[in-house]
Motif scaffolding. Structure first.
Motif, PDB file in Angstrom:
ATOM      1  N   THR A 113      49.034   5.673   7.871  1.00 42.31           N
ATOM      2  CA  THR A 113      47.838   5.078   8.359  1.00 42.31           C
ATOM      3  C   THR A 113      46.876   4.376   7.414  1.00 42.31           C
ATOM      4  N   LEU A 114      46.064   3.332   7.812  1.00 44.50           N
ATOM      5  CA  LEU A 114      45.399   2.876   6.640  1.00 44.50           C
ATOM      6  C   LEU A 114      44.190   2.668   7.366  1.00 44.50           C
ATOM      7  N   THR A 115      43.004   2.670   6.915  1.00 41.26           N
ATOM      8  CA  THR A 115      41.723   2.225   7.535  1.00 41.26           C
ATOM      9  C   THR A 115      41.233   0.805   7.053  1.00 41.26           C
ATOM     10  N   VAL A 116      40.815   0.156   7.939  1.00 44.29           N
ATOM     11  CA  VAL A 116      39.913  -1.087   7.545  1.00 44.29           C
ATOM     12  C   VAL A 116      38.603  -0.847   7.392  1.00 44.29           C
ATOM     13  N   ASP A 117      37.978  -0.845   6.448  1.00 50.82           N
ATOM     14  CA  ASP A 117      36.801  -0.089   6.088  1.00 50.82           C
ATOM     15  C   ASP A 117      35.441  -1.403   6.464  1.00 50.82           C
ATOM     16  N   LEU A 118      35.165  -1.243   7.718  1.00 47.13           N
ATOM     17  CA  LEU A 118      33.992  -2.310   7.951  1.00 47.13           C
ATOM     18  C   LEU A 118      32.560  -1.607   8.557  1.00 47.13           C
TER      19      LEU A 118
ATOM     20  N   VAL B   8      39.460  -8.558   3.317  1.00 50.06           N
ATOM     21  CA  VAL B   8      38.662  -8.580   4.527  1.00 50.06           C
ATOM     22  C   VAL B   8      37.604  -7.562   4.298  1.00 50.06           C
ATOM     23  N   ALA B   9      37.587  -6.333   3.807  1.00 49.15           N
ATOM     24  CA  ALA B   9      36.583  -5.390   3.879  1.00 49.15           C
ATOM     25  C   ALA B   9      35.517  -5.932   2.885  1.00 49.15           C
ATOM     26  N   LYS B  10      35.921  -6.740   1.822  1.00 47.31           N
ATOM     27  CA  LYS B  10      35.044  -7.082   0.859  1.00 47.31           C
ATOM     28  C   LYS B  10      34.277  -8.498   1.402  1.00 47.31           C
ATOM     29  N   ASP B  11      34.947  -9.284   2.419  1.00 48.21           N
ATOM     30  CA  ASP B  11      34.240 -10.544   2.576  1.00 48.21           C
ATOM     31  C   ASP B  11      34.666 -10.729   3.949  1.00 48.21           C
ATOM     32  N   GLU B  12      33.874  -9.993   4.930  1.00 45.51           N
ATOM     33  CA  GLU B  12      34.126  -9.925   6.326  1.00 45.51           C
ATOM     34  C   GLU B  12      34.047 -11.495   6.962  1.00 45.51           C
ATOM     35  N   ARG B  13      33.139 -12.328   6.430  1.00 42.07           N
ATOM     36  CA  ARG B  13      32.982 -13.532   7.178  1.00 42.07           C
ATOM     37  C   ARG B  13      33.437 -14.747   6.297  1.00 42.07           C
ATOM     38  N   GLU B  14      34.530 -14.632   5.542  1.00 42.03           N
ATOM     39  CA  GLU B  14      35.051 -15.551   4.921  1.00 42.03           C
ATOM     40  C   GLU B  14      34.281 -16.675   4.051  1.00 42.03           C
ATOM     41  N   SER B  15      33.347 -16.075   3.355  1.00 44.10           N
ATOM     42  CA  SER B  15      32.461 -16.806   2.410  1.00 44.10           C
ATOM     43  C   SER B  15      33.304 -17.254   1.194  1.00 44.10           C
TER      44      SER B  15
ATOM     45  N   MET C  80      40.122 -23.579  16.557  1.00 44.23           N
ATOM     46  CA  MET C  80      38.845 -24.544  16.395  1.00 44.23           C
ATOM     47  C   MET C  80      37.685 -23.636  17.262  1.00 44.23           C
ATOM     48  N   VAL C  81      38.085 -22.599  18.040  1.00 34.04           N
ATOM     49  CA  VAL C  81      37.095 -22.200  18.948  1.00 34.04           C
ATOM     50  C   VAL C  81      37.742 -20.476  19.024  1.00 34.04           C
ATOM     51  N   GLY C  82      36.513 -19.851  18.687  1.00 32.16           N
ATOM     52  CA  GLY C  82      37.154 -18.165  18.771  1.00 32.16           C
ATOM     53  C   GLY C  82      35.761 -17.430  18.401  1.00 32.16           C
ATOM     54  N   ALA C  83      36.226 -16.246  17.865  1.00 29.88           N
ATOM     55  CA  ALA C  83      35.218 -15.234  17.462  1.00 29.88           C
ATOM     56  C   ALA C  83      35.706 -14.350  16.178  1.00 29.88           C
ATOM     57  N   PHE C  84      35.032 -13.964  15.692  1.00 30.82           N
ATOM     58  CA  PHE C  84      35.159 -12.690  14.706  1.00 30.82           C
ATOM     59  C   PHE C  84      34.891 -11.349  15.523  1.00 30.82           C
ATOM     60  N   TYR C  85      36.101 -10.540  15.862  1.00 27.57           N
ATOM     61  CA  TYR C  85      35.765  -9.571  16.599  1.00 27.57           C
ATOM     62  C   TYR C  85      36.751  -8.340  16.138  1.00 27.57           C
ATOM     63  N   GLN C  86      36.436  -7.309  16.003  1.00 28.55           N
ATOM     64  CA  GLN C  86      37.374  -6.199  15.603  1.00 28.55           C
ATOM     65  C   GLN C  86      37.915  -5.355  16.618  1.00 28.55           C
ATOM     66  N   PRO C  87      39.002  -5.038  16.364  1.00 30.68           N
ATOM     67  CA  PRO C  87      39.967  -4.123  17.456  1.00 30.68           C
ATOM     68  C   PRO C  87      39.261  -2.458  16.873  1.00 30.68           C
ATOM     69  N   GLN C  88      39.610  -1.842  17.710  1.00 29.94           N
ATOM     70  CA  GLN C  88      39.391  -0.599  17.986  1.00 29.94           C
ATOM     71  C   GLN C  88      40.585   0.309  17.072  1.00 29.94           C
ATOM     72  N   LEU C  89      41.700  -0.406  17.195  1.00 33.98           N
ATOM     73  CA  LEU C  89      42.885   0.328  16.655  1.00 33.98           C
ATOM     74  C   LEU C  89      44.006  -0.662  16.505  1.00 33.98           C
ATOM     75  N   VAL C  90      44.712  -0.526  15.555  1.00 33.74           N
ATOM     76  CA  VAL C  90      46.186  -1.398  15.578  1.00 33.74           C
ATOM     77  C   VAL C  90      47.354  -0.454  15.477  1.00 33.74           C
ATOM     78  N   LEU C  91      48.303  -0.799  16.425  1.00 33.52           N
ATOM     79  CA  LEU C  91      49.480  -0.008  16.410  1.00 33.52           C
ATOM     80  C   LEU C  91      50.701  -0.957  15.780  1.00 33.52           C
ATOM     81  N   ALA C  92      51.198  -0.727  14.951  1.00 25.87           N
ATOM     82  CA  ALA C  92      52.219  -1.665  14.177  1.00 25.87           C
ATOM     83  C   ALA C  92      53.438  -0.658  14.438  1.00 25.87           C
ATOM     84  N   ASP C  93      54.293  -1.084  15.443  1.00 26.34           N
ATOM     85  CA  ASP C  93      55.464  -0.124  15.843  1.00 26.34           C
ATOM     86  C   ASP C  93      56.654  -0.830  15.270  1.00 26.34           C
ATOM     87  N   THR C  94      57.320  -0.393  14.131  1.00 19.90           N
ATOM     88  CA  THR C  94      58.481  -1.061  13.311  1.00 19.90           C
ATOM     89  C   THR C  94      59.725  -1.242  14.298  1.00 19.90           C
ATOM     90  N   ASP C  95      59.586  -0.511  15.311  1.00 16.50           N
ATOM     91  CA  ASP C  95      60.830  -0.575  16.216  1.00 16.50           C
ATOM     92  C   ASP C  95      61.003  -1.801  17.055  1.00 16.50           C
TER      93      ASP C  95
END
Lengths: 362, 362
Positions: free
Chosen positions: A3-8, A230-237, A153-168
């Protein structure tokens, strides 16, 4: 499981990586605001994993609204997004209903934007089932759809609650899509971590054979690099722009060849070769380093040359890229392996030379 | 000119209120990230104010991309939103191009959502030209579009850089729309500020005659109340819900009568009478207070009864409202004038009595 944590700050979230995670509903339950979810997936992934996930949630009294979309980048459109909204409204999904994205990058991008926009924002969880989505689109909060005049071209910056990466889930991935994911993995080494690039050179065969420890390490290190950036620079500046190595050319390739004909990762690989070659021509990188990049791409089953669209067409497609400022194109280039940077100071001659050298007829 | 600040940390922004602000480009220039803006307006507002604004910006070397939409709530749709994206992409608008909303609430909601979503977020400025937009949709960051199955079902919370409320624009407003704006003004007194409600009772004729000092005070106090509520609760978890007084019934009226037939403010007025009547039946408010509310609405040129859609139809339309939690409908009610609160504990009998009492045939 790792487990790793995206710190935002208040929007921080965990990424779990490991085998068999789809069978562990206990990872999901603590993140639900109500015992109701909508699972968004596609016609390819649904027969493989939808029932497994639905059953494991249903056993825990979670009601599931399934939303099955057609499969393909060409469906990353408003029309498809609207079928998600139609289903959510028809089933009277509420502000506390969690959207779960079960699929690749297209499903993640569509579901994330749906979650960002439905009722002006509902929670969502990412369960990426391709290597590309596990190392790229599941981290960073970028969501969106394509427009006839340009990708994402159309979208949002929006964070999930959780990511599950199942290698299977990678076991059912076509080899071409596995390679496309490796293109992004290689990118993280190239932009940020020369030691990881070395490790990839040594382990590329294991990765293609889906050796569990190797693939879990590659996903984890890729997510770490991206999460750190991403944690250092959430909005891509600034820093985040480095993640677009190969993407300015890559988007031009995807757009010029027609969306869906080149895999995103393939376009990024070919685009990165162009960026490396431009860097070499500007005296920033050695020819030997460019060759290491090309060899690793070939070993990963990726193209090491771009399609010959013609310089004019490339310029046209790149002019519409989002990373344009004051009418000038900004490029991500390399000061050697492991050290990317952004610049708008690219001599036109070097650009044109790269676009005529590392290309082959389409 | 008066100025107040909506305090939202790094996303705080000023609201300027006064006459002739459209002729003061100096208010806008400091907020632009590049000398290029897209002004989104409609076919009604464009002939009145687009040239004025364009000229005053052009004199300051700001290039203007005009985007003129059809006028009306029925155009608050994805199709219209997409014409904004088409124009922005065709004119190669970039991440630093500011979108300016010049018009009423529909233009503000569409432009705000376009700004939130275009390239995943570009800056925007609100220049509301109706009283309703000046006191309501220009404050709070709510943006969005309607869906065939419900109003404002898709959108974003997105804050402007600046709001300019030019009171001169109210001179061209049809009386019916002025009244619709007064409905929201009255709402702020009802939910939060009994003294302001008293002041409105004393000044309603001046307001309808567009007395400058009275109208500027009403706008300022309304924005102050809303800004205070929004600053305390940006994402509508608690306090902000009070702003929806009359809206649960109101949305049902708009939806039941077909969008565009009732003005939003008219529906909110009639909806608030229903909410006040339910409050009275629950013993929370006196009959005299309900009458004060109805009298002020009548004096403001607003309906004081709702259309008779039938109890069933009201329930149906309210069931799809966003403010639903765990399948129950939450209502904003009144503990007298100036004191609103939220509850899901509304006896069905009181609801049905109000829906059959304060209604008239459609």
């Amino acid at each position: 499981m790792q487990t790793l944590t995206v710190d935002l700050g208040s929007r921080s979230y965990p990424i779990h990586i490991g085998a068999g995670l789809l069978h562990q509903p206990g990872l999901i339950l603590p993140h639900l605001a109500q015992r109701r979810v909508a699972i968004v997936t596609n016609t390819t992934v649904a027969p493989l994993y939808l029932q497994t996930l639905t059953d494991s949630l249903a056993l825990n009294d979670v009601e599931v609204v399934p939303i099955v979309l057609p499969d393909g980048e060409q469906y990353k459109t408003w029309e498809t997004l609207n079928t998600i909204f139609d289903a959510l409204l028809t089933h009277r999904c509420e502000r506390k209903t969690t959207l779960i994205a079960l699929g690749g990058g297209v499903i993640g991008d569509l579901t994330g934007f749906a979650a960002a926009s439905y009722l002006r924002g509902v929670p969502f969880i990412q369960i990426p089932t391709t290597l590309l989505a596990q190392v790229d689109s599941s981290v960073g909060g970028k969501t969106g759809i394509n427009h006839p005049l340009g990708k994402n071209m159309v979208g949002a910056f929006y964070q999930p609650q959780l990511v599950l990466a199942d290698t299977d889930t990678l076991k059912t991935l076509p080899p071409r899509e596995l390679s496309a994911g490796l293109a992004e993995v290689i990118k993280y080494g190239l932009i940020y971590d020369a030691a990881f690039f070395d490790w990839l050179e040594a382990n590329i065969e294991k990765l293609r054979a889906l050796d569990h420890d190797a693939i879990a390490h590659a996903i984890r290190r890729s997510c770490e690099v991206k999460a750190e950036v991403v944690a250092k620079d959430e909005r891509e500046s600034g820093l985040r722009a480095l993640l677009n190595l190969g993407h300015t050319f890559g988007h031009a390739i995807e757009s010029g060849m027609g969306y869906g004909n080149w895999q995103h990762g393939e376009a990024v690989a070919a685009g990165t070769v162009l960026a490396a070659d431009v860097s070499r021509r500007m005296g920033l990188m050695s020819e030997a380093e460019v060759e290491r990049v090309r060899i690793l791409y070939r070993q990963a089953g990726l193209p090491d040359t771009a399609p010959d669209l013609g310089v004019e067409a490339y310029m046209q497609h790149m002019g519409l890229d989002k990373k344009v400022e004051g009418g000038r194109i900004r490029f991500v280039l390399l000061r050697g392996i492991g050290a990317a940077f952004v610049t708008a100071e690219v001599p036109q001659a070097d650009l044109e030379a790269a676009l005529t050298h590392y290309v082959q007829p389409t």
